[in-house]
Design an enzyme around this catalytic site. Sequence first.
Site, short mmCIF file in Angstrom:
data_model
loop_
_atom_site.label_atom_id
_atom_site.label_comp_id
_atom_site.label_asym_id
_atom_site.label_seq_id
_atom_site.Cartn_x
_atom_site.Cartn_y
_atom_site.Cartn_z
CE1 TYR A 159 -3.43 -2.68 0.55
CE2 TYR A 159 -4.82 -0.49 1.33
CZ TYR A 159 -4.68 -1.97 0.95
OH TYR A 159 -5.76 -2.60 0.90
CE LYS A 229 0.05 -16.92 2.16
NZ LYS A 229 -0.58 -18.30 2.52
CG ASP A 283 -3.38 -18.84 4.05
OD1 ASP A 283 -2.63 -18.44 4.95
OD2 ASP A 283 -3.03 -19.74 3.21
CG ASP A 307 -7.95 -3.24 3.45
OD1 ASP A 307 -9.13 -2.79 4.03
OD2 ASP A 307 -7.70 -2.34 2.27
#
Length: 420
Positions: A159, A229, A283, A307
Amino acid sequence: MVYNKIEIPEEGEKIAVVNEEGDELDVPENPIIPILHGDGIGTDVGPAAQTVLKAGAQATGRDVSWMRIYAGETAREKYGENLPQETVEAIREHRVAIKGPLTTPVGAGFRSLNVALRKRLDTYANVRPTYHLDGVPSPVKSPGEMDMITFRENTEDVYAGIEWEAGTDGVQQVKEFVEEEMGFDDIIHPGAVGIGVKPITEFGSKRLIRRAIDYALEHGRDSVTLVHKGNIMKFTEGQFRDWGYEVAEEEYGSEVITEDTLWEERDGEQPDNAVVVNDRIADNMLQQVLTRTGNYDVIATTNLNGDYLSDACGAQIGGLGIAPGANFGDGLCLAEPVHGSAPKYAGQDKVNPTAMILSGVLMFEYMGWMDAAQLVRNAVEETIISGQVTYDLERQLKDAEKLATSEYAREIVTNIEQLA
Ligand code: NAD
């Protein structure tokens, strides 16, 4: 500061900073608070939140002097630009502000004003509580199990805005550098390509994680979960996790304990008043919040994960009309709902202002107005339980009455007056 187009209210005082680090506030009984209604449905939810929050302040013996500030469409009309410098200055100077949504065009056009604001103010923590209000319809069986608060890093990751458009000289230069100098020569497919960079720094990660742990300690929460992640993106997301554990192990002493230590040394038994720091892969975390909702408490995560995750959690407690948020820097709070400007509903006095009102509740908590915050939250809950709700909730409830945005806000004010 002398403003050009911002009207300073006749009454009210500025919130002051009282310590050298610049993060402790002195809040007067009638503070001047900048408010940006925003684009699209911001014109509906902004005034509704303004009315309700003022009533909450007055019912607890205080007041709020609102100061309108501008960005997006209203700024283009007034200033001929999207994000005037004096808007940024007004927020910085007044320390606490609230904003509605701002529209960002997809693909082309100007960059996100929300991202620009967060960058310019260095509000590095985007904080999104997800708790269930009684009476709010939810797609899950036990929405009450959810009581989480997500600390999303707000200034870096993909971002950060370091990206190059396909077909430009810039993207060509970056591609050549990556392939020829860095040796990744068989990864990027031939033909047009867009490239972005994902910076995750020690400074950015640690200050965010510290804030999440501090919050957990101050509010008697049980755990802080680092969501990443890192199995795939080892040197960015994986490093975020490692820096998180470093903060936990090196900066807090016995009040903070890692999950590994908890099992190795205490057979899983959590000491009283201690916060456990653990981590989950992003995830998997999206499953965990559905299947083991009650296990999670405070979340600290990178920008993009945060987000996705906070929107998914928001859906479990009643959707975008409900989900509040706020951006925090050092000695700075800019409250804002999670939802966007929903242009197709703009100006219809129809949508749900709860998310913006509850964002104001977060702002009140930051100001130390705990009684006003609790009163507004109770009044919102009372209104929803009574079945007087906006269209988004009415269509999911039996025997509910559909109110316009402004009517719903008035109903909450009545409940504030009765509960006070
Ligand atoms: P959105 O949140 O604006 O709307 C998606 C849908 O959610 C709406 O169509 C509506 O059905 C529902 N919804 C949203 N807010 C609601 C409310 N208060 N009450 C009832 N229902 C509500 O998301 P989008 O359509 O993806 O984005 C529209 C614009 O908003 C885009 O320009 C986007 O960039 C911008 N946006 C801004 C912010 C922000 O200012 N922080 C956040 C997200 C999106």
